[in-house]
Design a protein around this motif. Structure first.
Motif, PDB file in Angstrom:
ATOM      1  N   MET A   1      15.230   0.841   1.048  1.00 44.57           N
ATOM      2  CA  MET A   1      14.174   0.192   0.300  1.00 44.57           C
ATOM      3  C   MET A   1      12.824   0.731   0.769  1.00 44.57           C
ATOM      4  O   MET A   1      12.542   0.788   1.960  1.00 44.57           O
ATOM      5  CB  MET A   1      14.257  -1.313   0.534  1.00 44.57           C
ATOM      6  N   ALA A   2      12.012   1.156  -0.160  1.00 46.38           N
ATOM      7  CA  ALA A   2      10.704   1.717   0.167  1.00 46.38           C
ATOM      8  C   ALA A   2       9.732   0.599   0.517  1.00 46.38           C
ATOM      9  O   ALA A   2       9.767  -0.479  -0.067  1.00 46.38           O
ATOM     10  CB  ALA A   2      10.174   2.510  -1.022  1.00 46.38           C
ATOM     11  N   SER A   3       8.873   0.883   1.479  1.00 47.95           N
ATOM     12  CA  SER A   3       7.861  -0.103   1.844  1.00 47.95           C
ATOM     13  C   SER A   3       6.598   0.142   1.029  1.00 47.95           C
ATOM     14  O   SER A   3       6.245   1.276   0.725  1.00 47.95           O
ATOM     15  CB  SER A   3       7.568  -0.029   3.332  1.00 47.95           C
ATOM     16  N   LYS A   4       5.922  -0.945   0.674  1.00 51.97           N
ATOM     17  CA  LYS A   4       4.709  -0.865  -0.122  1.00 51.97           C
ATOM     18  C   LYS A   4       3.572  -1.526   0.649  1.00 51.97           C
ATOM     19  O   LYS A   4       3.747  -2.587   1.253  1.00 51.97           O
ATOM     20  CB  LYS A   4       4.882  -1.578  -1.461  1.00 51.97           C
ATOM     21  N   PHE A   5       2.423  -0.872   0.601  1.00 47.18           N
ATOM     22  CA  PHE A   5       1.228  -1.415   1.222  1.00 47.18           C
ATOM     23  C   PHE A   5       0.105  -1.407   0.197  1.00 47.18           C
ATOM     24  O   PHE A   5       0.045  -0.544  -0.670  1.00 47.18           O
ATOM     25  CB  PHE A   5       0.798  -0.580   2.431  1.00 47.18           C
ATOM     26  N   ILE A   6      -0.770  -2.381   0.324  1.00 45.38           N
ATOM     27  CA  ILE A   6      -1.955  -2.428  -0.525  1.00 45.38           C
ATOM     28  C   ILE A   6      -3.168  -2.273   0.374  1.00 45.38           C
ATOM     29  O   ILE A   6      -3.289  -2.956   1.393  1.00 45.38           O
ATOM     30  CB  ILE A   6      -2.028  -3.745  -1.321  1.00 45.38           C
ATOM     31  N   HIS A   7      -4.054  -1.361  -0.013  1.00 46.29           N
ATOM     32  CA  HIS A   7      -5.314  -1.160   0.692  1.00 46.29           C
ATOM     33  C   HIS A   7      -6.428  -1.746  -0.159  1.00 46.29           C
ATOM     34  O   HIS A   7      -6.705  -1.250  -1.249  1.00 46.29           O
ATOM     35  CB  HIS A   7      -5.579   0.319   0.942  1.00 46.29           C
ATOM     36  N   ALA A   8      -7.041  -2.804   0.348  1.00 45.28           N
ATOM     37  CA  ALA A   8      -8.167  -3.435  -0.331  1.00 45.28           C
ATOM     38  C   ALA A   8      -9.449  -3.050   0.395  1.00 45.28           C
ATOM     39  O   ALA A   8      -9.545  -3.202   1.613  1.00 45.28           O
ATOM     40  CB  ALA A   8      -8.001  -4.952  -0.340  1.00 45.28           C
ATOM     41  N   ILE A   9     -10.412  -2.543  -0.340  1.00 44.53           N
ATOM     42  CA  ILE A   9     -11.666  -2.073   0.249  1.00 44.53           C
ATOM     43  C   ILE A   9     -12.778  -3.061  -0.091  1.00 44.53           C
ATOM     44  O   ILE A   9     -12.938  -3.458  -1.250  1.00 44.53           O
ATOM     45  CB  ILE A   9     -12.018  -0.659  -0.253  1.00 44.53           C
TER      46      ILE A   9
END
Length: 174
Positions: A1-9
């Motif tokens: 399972m691929a990991s997902k990250f969100i980058h909020a600026i």
């Protein structure tokens, strides 16, 4: 399972502080926060434990004091006693006032140098290590919050982050 990250600026440190508080209230996991300068109080808002580096510094200072005491006793009393300025070298206690500056300096020397080494080892900052900064703007004027989005609905999380004041959001998949 691929990991997902969100980058909020974010564009402001006050906005970042409010956003981190709102994100923690919603029980999202903040992986890391990248800032161009130290933001005071951010560690408490993120729920990070206090550092134990001060304990290490105290222990390193004690080690420096012990080394200074042993070194001066060996060199000035046991190995090569000399009559300097009319002060006899019969015992360590008699010469203690003259040894206090050396003891202080070695205490500070050991604490400072060993703390730098400990910090680099703890932070894994080795020579020639590639920087892990995901966005170069965080070294100038932007603030980045990295969220783990593996088990969350990305659309809902994105909308929530825009509502907290994020100016830009990126989805990173590994």
């Amino acid at each position: 399972m691929a990991s997902k990250f969100i980058h909020a600026i974010y564009s402001d440190d006050d906005l970042l502080m409010q956003a981190v508080k709102q994100i923690r209230d919603k029980r999202y996991h903040i992986g890391e926060v990248y800032t161009p300068f130290p933001v005071h109080g951010l560690d408490k808002l993120m729920g990070l434990e206090p550092t134990r580096l001060a304990i290490c510094s105290f222990l390193y200072g004690l080690a420096g004091l012990a080394v200074a005491t042993w070194m001066m006793n060996f060199m000035m009393i046991e190995d090569w006693p000399q009559d300097i300025g009319g002060k006899p070298s019969f015992s360590f206690i008699q010469n203690m006032p003259a040894f206090i500056p050396i003891m202080f300096e070695l205490t500070v020397f050991f604490a400072a140098h060993l703390m730098v080494i400990t910090f680099y080892m703890r932070s894994k900052l080795w020579p020639f290590r590639k920087a892990e900064n995901p966005d170069l703007r965080t070294t100038d004027d932007r603030f980045l919050v990295e969220l783990d989005a593996t088990n969350h609905n990305v659309e809902d999380l994105t909308k929530f982050l825009y509502d907290t004041g994020a100016t830009e959001i990126k989805l990173i998949e590994n």
